[in-house]
Design an enzyme around this catalytic site. Structure first.
Site, PDB file in Angstrom:
ATOM      1  N   HIS A 163       6.473  -5.681  11.830  1.00 16.17           N
ATOM      2  CA  HIS A 163       5.712  -4.448  11.975  1.00 16.17           C
ATOM      3  C   HIS A 163       5.002  -4.406  13.322  1.00 16.17           C
ATOM      4  CE1 HIS A 163       2.953  -1.169  10.886  1.00 16.17           C
ATOM      5  NE2 HIS A 163       3.712  -0.961   9.820  1.00 16.17           N
ATOM      6  N   HIS A 173       0.841  -1.201   0.000  1.00 16.72           N
ATOM      7  CA  HIS A 173       0.000   0.000   0.000  1.00 16.72           C
ATOM      8  C   HIS A 173       0.871   1.244   0.000  1.00 16.72           C
ATOM      9  CE1 HIS A 173       0.639  -0.810   4.293  1.00 16.72           C
ATOM     10  NE2 HIS A 173       0.418   0.472   4.524  1.00 16.72           N
ATOM     11  N   HIS A 193      -7.458  -1.281   5.652  1.00 14.48           N
ATOM     12  CA  HIS A 193      -6.361  -0.392   6.043  1.00 14.48           C
ATOM     13  C   HIS A 193      -6.392   0.973   5.354  1.00 14.48           C
ATOM     14  CE1 HIS A 193      -2.668   0.686   7.918  1.00 14.48           C
ATOM     15  NE2 HIS A 193      -2.048   0.858   6.767  1.00 14.48           N
ATOM     16  N   ASP A 203      -0.147  -4.117   5.896  1.00 15.63           N
ATOM     17  CA  ASP A 203      -1.021  -3.706   6.994  1.00 15.63           C
ATOM     18  C   ASP A 203      -2.450  -4.035   6.606  1.00 15.63           C
ATOM     19  OD1 ASP A 203       1.294  -2.783   7.984  1.00 15.63           O
ATOM     20  OD2 ASP A 203       0.836  -0.653   7.800  1.00 15.63           O
ATOM     21  N   ASP A 252       6.013   4.146   5.037  1.00  9.68           N
ATOM     22  CA  ASP A 252       6.822   3.088   5.653  1.00  9.68           C
ATOM     23  C   ASP A 252       6.707   1.777   4.874  1.00  9.68           C
ATOM     24  OD1 ASP A 252       4.172   2.866   6.496  1.00  9.68           O
ATOM     25  OD2 ASP A 252       4.706   1.813   8.337  1.00  9.68           O
ATOM     26  N   HIS A 253       5.983   1.817   3.748  1.00  9.79           N
ATOM     27  CA  HIS A 253       5.906   0.628   2.891  1.00  9.79           C
ATOM     28  C   HIS A 253       6.403   0.897   1.475  1.00  9.79           C
ATOM     29  CE1 HIS A 253       3.601  -1.979   5.698  1.00  9.79           C
ATOM     30  NE2 HIS A 253       3.358  -0.792   6.237  1.00  9.79           N
ATOM     31  N   HIS A 290       1.487   3.781   2.012  1.00 10.56           N
ATOM     32  CA  HIS A 290       2.099   4.453   3.158  1.00 10.56           C
ATOM     33  C   HIS A 290       3.616   4.483   3.010  1.00 10.56           C
ATOM     34  CE1 HIS A 290      -1.513   4.073   6.108  1.00 10.56           C
ATOM     35  NE2 HIS A 290      -1.531   5.194   5.417  1.00 10.56           N
ATOM     36  N   GLU A 300       1.557  -8.427   9.815  1.00 13.79           N
ATOM     37  CA  GLU A 300       1.870  -7.280  10.665  1.00 13.79           C
ATOM     38  C   GLU A 300       1.366  -7.566  12.065  1.00 13.79           C
ATOM     39  OE1 GLU A 300      -0.306  -4.270  11.770  1.00 13.79           O
ATOM     40  OE2 GLU A 300      -1.951  -4.304  10.319  1.00 13.79           O
TER      41      GLU A 300
END
Lengths: 688, 657
Positions: B413, B67, B155, B176, B71-72, B69, B201
């Site tokens: 995570h 996705h 998410h 996530d 942090d991904h 975000h 996660e």
């Protein structure tokens, strides 16, 4: 495997219909309606002609007119019925296991099937096809409503026009529509399904994405791959334990709106059912067009379009789409000419892709030529359909998807509606339309048969206006279609659009896919040269083909942890073992896994024996485990080396063993003793 | 065969998610995120562990992003444009559409922070060109052997769990996910798959959450109270995801309460993002999807663009500002202005990465925050922590692990101590081997493998024809279950042993074959040798005294044809009462149970008699039996039943007389 073609394809609006038997499952491929036969009926009459048409002595009138040319009175003035695939009625619907729907058009007959008692098949449709198909069916039902309101409720379940004496006096062309070429299709007529039937039908379909795996009954893996014809249309792959089948329907390599023909996904299948009848239809059109001279059509465009087919032989794949774009551009310029001359343009084309393309091109052209002409879209489902096309980037072609990634709307129409260049109305009598009405205008409205929907009223309005223009799809028999609107002063532009694969692409495609077997329509066979005959099965309507199985074995997968526990026995050439575990059928694969309960403690003893025992040898083995006896009698000891005979056991208890050539019988009153003897025999004989 | 799982990020922490998995010769990178808490090299995964030479094209088969975000996905432009990875990259349509906005927003904020952004705007554009978009459930053939498939994860818009399969080995990487639907997204959905490995996660490894509606009310109340008192509300969020969810929530509340307080978005970004959301409405929840034709839920009426000059404008307002967690940029700028006033409100997301100001605000109630050596901010404003989160809670994680029942699970995570607790639960409650590796650790797990054989039709057919054996559960079982007597199940056991009729034949240089046992001898060219048991045993008979007259015909005479049949039927009734298993067939003059065959023997010297046991008694009826090896146990059981049974012949006699 068995394959029956129930009906060959008849153009964009009437796809082919087949029945397939594979791995013991019966699969129906598409379930269309023949809407071209609507031409048999008269559109809803205007009030003043109503009485005339319902005349009692109409039969006599018709008889007298036998030899004359067809006119509007020859059409049947009654609530229309709809023609389904005739041979489908010969099959018991409850025996169908799976229905695969390739396009919205292939779905129109589905409510007839789903409402039959005991129908229990799984229906697979792509998400987009299901949505568009549902809208088409709802639109059909709502357009049909007008007839119902006019003629009132039906008094009997068997309409007057379907009586034999009525049919007999029909004009030959009309008879052909009613009865089919071979006079067999009378049974195919059905009154239209209801809105509830449609709802019920939609509840029964299972929707899929492109390339989503659907597993039927643990055995068949069914996947849909984009065919490029229209948004959501697809070809299918069916993978069973013994066969991998690809079903190819009308496909377009490069589309201007829908996702392209995904032929890569069809690779790796050993059998291909080729069911794209486009080139057949295209040729037929050419014949029709040669004989077709409409005196009122001042502008006949169809010849040009068909010539393009020959020209395109030298063209590259992606040029198909530019060619299609050029056709749209041509229609737009014709429309512009018309509106400049003060005439309106009526476009009863029911192909989503064509409408979307025309809307975009037309608005650009109108803007650049600064012609202030409104565009109306009149249809009960137009608003929803247009909104839908802007939220389905996954189902569109690459260029449209790029629009998503750059944050623009997928199609321009959303903006055009907002800017009030396009107006969408649910019906001709919508109050908003009446207040907005402005002539000349350009109108998109169903239905292409010119029997149903808002187009009927608009055509009546403009048919005598020589400045106005009617744009028709080729494939519609314009002669009969325009019958109720004669005399026509309106210009007619008939245009053929690409709705399948061109012949010259079939060969390269098959080469790419490399199937072992091809099922090919007999009608197309003569047109194609190079195909190797030995790999081809030719099919024609209502003939069942039996395709012999290519292999008589099935792949089975044995879990390694289980296999390592087997007790192997080595023979001269091979090692063998008895199987254990549990056999699972999952996703079309046979799998042997270790059972939930481990093999029970009962001693593993060979169940099948072979070889010939030797009494002496047996006696020696027996004595090793403390059982003693004597050989009492040897039969045929002169010839046989196998030493058949009777062994009598004295110790520990009495027992007798009859040793023969083909069998051994152990006679003992004691369970333990008997079991020990068998152990000894196992050693002497081979067994598993 | 094994799966090697190298954790490059999000191992025992949250941030820079990146896991490199090798299955059967294929190497897949799942996610390529950045750590928001660091500004040095630690913010990116250590890519040198994938390939020392930097030849990532050969080292990796593909990259999969779950996705949008940061942090991904935050390290992806760096990985493709600076490190030079040119292979395929897969993500869902919404992720591909929205990721550039996220990356661009982040890059701008970094520029403002005066840092080396490490990648440029062009890098982002070039990087996104390489991305292949996928639809949910679409099976993508990456190459001949590798198959991947995306499943809905909730998410954020477009978030997906990814399934990957190479040969017989299969795994799922969840990214996530959220197991409960929220304001605009549905709950995660996945098929029941056969998996060797699940990487999940574990942000809320130990938290169990109740209904979100109460929490939403709390948030709305806090916001309403603040604006009613003339305060300003700062909602630091990322441009996408949370912003739209909260906005739907506020928009709805504003309508209901008839509030006129302006809602601002800090940059045009979020408004632009709404355009994407409108096109991607099919990826939202069912409820929102259904309304697309009439009113698109992402057409916000009360939302306006924010201008920097409005920061100190009088009057209440609600402001969505990027980035979330107040890690810098505009949200930090506004925070510095608004934090010193008691009437203002700052809402924080449920989770903030360590090192951000958001994290500092959440841990305790600080009155002063040091931005750097020189700057200090007084914090007097109210702080509301959003307690609803787009992540699943512990129950959701357990539910998913239980549903998928993989052979092994890896947790990423999350926070180390909580992960350890969850790991214990998974191992003890579900009996699934579980790991939570640290960054740069490799976990190796074994995978299933199948031996392939060709099964001939006879075997498959014999397996398709049901041949169930029913048996009442034995008395031994009953005594075991006697302790919990209420739950003793009256046992009918169903067993099906058709598989045992198959024989696997392996010949050198040929593919293994499975044949039916009946085909074996033909294949070997051998003749069958039948091994049978036989036993002709006497059965006691009984008659009543009064019928014993001198004229009584001998037993032999009695046993005429008709009588044989009645005897057999008598025996068969007896057997069916006593015998729990086996299909007893009364064939007139014969009794058959499986291969066991019994008939009344009239011969004086039947070869199947053992001379010892013969008592020359006329009151004895001989039963001649034969059976094959397979039914040995059954046969002796029947014989023992017969031996304990006395035939009541008296009835017959009376009939005869």
């Amino acid at each position: 495997m068995k394959f029956t073609c129930l009906r060959k394809g008849g153009g964009f609006h009437f796809p082919a219909c087949h029945m397939l038997n594979v791995s013991g499952f019966r699969i129906l491929l598409d379930c269309p309606l023949d809407l071209s036969s609507l031409a048999f009926f008269s559109p809803v009459p205007v009030a003043h002609e109503a009485h005339k048409s319902l005349d009692t002595d109409s039969v006599i009138r018709k008889k007298q007119k036998m030899e004359k040319a067809l006119d509007a009175n020859d059409l049947v003035h009654a609530e229309p019925w709809y023609k389904t695939v005739k041979s489908l009625h010969l099959w018991d619907a409850s025996f169908i296991d799976v229905v695969l729907i390739s396009s919205p058009m292939g779905m129109l007959g589905l409510p007839y099937l789903t409402r039959t008692k005991d129908f229990s098949a799984k229906i697979y449709v792509t998400e987009a096809t299901a949505r568009i198909g549902q809208l088409l069916m709802e639109d059909l039902v709502s357009m049909h409503m007008e007839f119902r309101q006019f003629y009132g409720p039906e008094d009997s379940c068997f309409p007057q026009w379907l009586r034999w004496e009525e049919l007999e006096v029909l004009q030959s062309e009309m008879k052909k529509i009613a009865l089919g070429k071979d006079c067999e299709e009378l049974g195919a007529w059905m009154p239209l399904y209801s809105a509830d039937d449609v709802k019920d039908c939609m509840r029964k379909v299972q929707t899929l994405k492109y390339a989503e795996e659907a597993c039927y009954n643990g055995t068949l893996i069914i996947k849909a791959f984009s065919s490029g014809l229209e948004i959501g249309t697809c070809n299918w792959t069916i993978n069973g334990p013994k066969r991998n089948i690809a079903y190819i329907t009308n496909s377009i390599f490069v589309s201007t709106h829908a996702a392209d023909f995904d032929f890569v996904g069809l690779r790796g299948n050993d059998l291909i059912i080729y069911s794209d009848f486009f080139s057949l239809g295209a040729a037929e059109n050419m014949e029709n067009d040669n004989t077709y001279f409409d005196p009122v059509a001042s502008l006949n465009f169809s010849d040009d379009v068909n010539n393009l087919e020959e020209m395109s032989a030298s063209l590259l794949k992606d040029d198909e789409s530019t060619e299609e774009m050029e056709k749209l551009a041509f229609i737009c310029t014709c429309a512009l000419d018309s509106v400049r001359g003060g005439g309106s343009v009526l476009i009863p084309i029911d192909r989503l892709g064509i409408i979307l393309g025309l809307l975009e091109q037309m608005s650009v052209l109108l803007e650049s030529s600064s012609a202030k002409v409104p565009m109306y879209i009149i249809s009960s489902v137009a608003e929803e359909l247009l909104a839908f096309t802007n939220i389905i980037p996954e189902w569109l072609c690459k260029q449209r998807q790029e629009k998503l990634f750059s944050g623009e709307p997928l199609f321009e129409h959303a903006k055009l509606i907002k800017e009030r260049n396009i107006h969408v109305f649910p019906a001709v009598h919508s109050p908003e339309l009446l207040t907005n009405w402005q002539e000349p205008c350009i109108i998109f409205s169903p239905h292409w048969s010119l029997r149903l929907g808002p187009v009927v009223h608009l055509l009546r309005h403009w048919c005598s206006d020589p400045n106005s223009l009617l744009v028709l799809e080729s494939g519609v028999d314009a002669d009969i279609a325009l019958l109720p609107f004669k005399p026509m002063a309106m210009k007619v532009l008939q245009c053929s659009f690409l709705s399948g694969m061109r012949l010259q692409k079939v060969q390269p495609l098959l080469k790419t896919l490399q199937p072992k077997l091809v099922l090919f329509p007999k009608d197309l066979r003569c047109k194609i040269q190079i195909l190797e005959a030995n790999t081809i099965f030719l099919y024609s309507e209502n003939e069942t083909l039996r395709i012999p199985s290519s292999k008589n074995s099935t792949e089975i997968e044995i879990a390694t942890d289980l296999a390592s526990k087997f007790h192997w026995k080595t023979l001269k050439q091979e090692t063998i073992t008895r199987l254990e575990g549990e056999l699972f059928m999952d996703y079309g694969k046979h799998r042997l896994l270790s059972g939930s309960h481990p093999a029970d403690s009962k001693q593993q003893r060979p169940l099948v024996h072979w070889g010939s025992p030797d009494s002496k040898g047996l006696l020696t083995e027996l004595s090793k485990i403390g059982i003693n006896g004597t050989i009492k009698q040897v039969r045929d000891d002169t010839e046989s080396e196998s030493a058949a005979g009777v062994v009598e056991i004295h110790e520990p208890k009495k027992a007798v063993i009859h040793v023969g050539e083909t069998g051994t019988v152990i006679i003992s009153a004691d369970e333990n003793l008997a079991s020990h003897i068998v152990t000894a025999i196992d050693i002497v004989l081979d067994g598993i | 065969m094994a799966i090697d799982c190298l954790v490059l990020g999000a191992g025992q922490e949250v941030g820079k998610s990146c896991v490199v998995v090798s299955i059967n010769g294929k190497r897949i990178m799942f996610d390529c995120g950045m750590h928001m808490g660091y500004t040095d090299s630690r913010r990116y995964p250590d890519f040198s562990l994938i390939s020392k030479t930097g030849d990532f094209d050969n080292a990796l088969t593909c990259v999969i992003i779950t996705h949008f975000h940061l942090d991904h996905i935050g390290a992806l432009p760096y990985f493709t444009e600076v490190c030079g990875y040119r292979g395929p990259i897969y993500m869902t349509y919404p992720t591909k559409a929205l990721a550039p906005l996220m990356l661009e927003d982040y890059r701008k904020n970094m520029d403002r922070r005066g840092e080396d952004g490490q990648f440029t705007s062009d890098h982002i554009t070039e990087c996104m060109k390489k991305v292949i978009p996928v639809d949910l459930k679409q099976t993508v053939q990456v190459d001949k052997d590798l198959q991947i498939r995306a499943y809905y994860a909730g998410h954020v818009l477009g978030a997906a769990m990814f399934y990957a399969k190479v040969g017989d080995a299969a795994m799922v990487y969840t990214g996530d996910y959220n197991m409960t639907p929220d304001r605009h997204l549905g709950a995660a959905q996945i098929d029941r798959l056969q998996l060797d490995l699940l990487i999940t996660e574990s942000t809320y490894a130990t938290t169990i959450r109740d209904s979100r509606y109460g929490r939403e009310r709390e948030f709305l109340k806090a916001v309403h109270n603040c604006v009613a008192a003339g305060g300003k509300v700062l909602i630091p969020t990322f441009a996408l995801g949370r912003a739209q969810e909260l906005c739907i929530l506020l928009e709805d509340y504003w309508e209901r309460m008839n509030l006129k307080v302006p809602i601002y978005f800090s940059s045009g970004l979020t408004i632009q993002a709404n355009m994407y959301y409108k096109m991607l409405i099919n990826w939202t929840s069912q409820k929102i999807k259904e309304t697309y034709a009439t009113h698109n839920a992402f057409d916000f009426k009360n939302v306006q663009n924010f201008d920097r000059s409005l920061i100190n404008a009088p009057g209440p307002c609600v402001l969505f500002a990027t980035p979330g967690m107040i890690s810098g940029g505009f949200s930090l700028e506004v925070f510095m202005q608004w934090a010193p006033s008691e009437i203002n409100l700052i809402t924080l997301p449920g989770y903030c990465v360590a090192g951000t100001i958001g994290h500092k605000l959440m841990s305790g109630k600080p009155t002063k925050i040091d931005l750097d050596k020189d700057t200090q901010v007084d914090v007097r404003c109210q702080i509301h922590q959003l307690s609803f989160s787009p992540h699943t809670d512990a129950k959701g994680i357990m539910d998913l692990v239980k549903f998928l029942s993989p052979k092994h699970a890896i947790l990423v995570h999350g926070e180390k101590p909580k992960m350890a607790t969850l790991k214990e639960r998974i191992q003890s409650e579900l009996g699934i081997q579980c790991y939570c590796p640290a960054n740069n650790d490799t976990v190796t797990i074994p995978t299933t493998h199948y031996v392939k054989a060709d099964a001939l039709d006879a075997f498959i057919k014999s397996c398709l024809n049901p041949n169930f054996k029913f048996s009442k559960s034995s008395s031994v079982d009953k005594s075991y279950s006697g302790s919990n007597d209420s739950k003793a199940i009256p046992g009918l056991q169903v067993s099906d042993e058709r598989v045992a009729e198959g024989i696997l034949v392996v010949e050198k240089g040929k593919k293994a074959k499975v044949i039916h046992q009946d085909e074996l001898l033909h294949m070997l060219g051998e003749n069958k040798h039948e091994v049978q048991f036989a036993y002709c045993f006497p059965m006691r008979t009984e008659r009543l005294e009064k019928t014993r007259s001198e004229d009584l015909p001998s037993a032999d005479d009695l046993l005429c044809g008709l009588d044989k049949c009645t005897l057999i039927s008598l025996l068969s009734t007896k057997l069916s009462n006593e015998l729990s298993d086996g299909n007893i067939q009364d064939l007139g003059e014969q009794l058959q149970v499986e291969s066991f065959c019994l008939s009344i023997c009239l011969k004086d010297n039947c070869p199947h008699r053992i001379s010892d046991s013969v008592q020359n008694d006329s009151e004895v009826v001989f039963c001649c039996c034969s059976w094959s090896v397979a039914d040995e146990m059954l046969a002796w059981k029947i014989i023992s039943i017969m031996n304990n049974y006395t035939l009541p012949l008296e009835g017959r006699l009376q009939v005869h007389i």
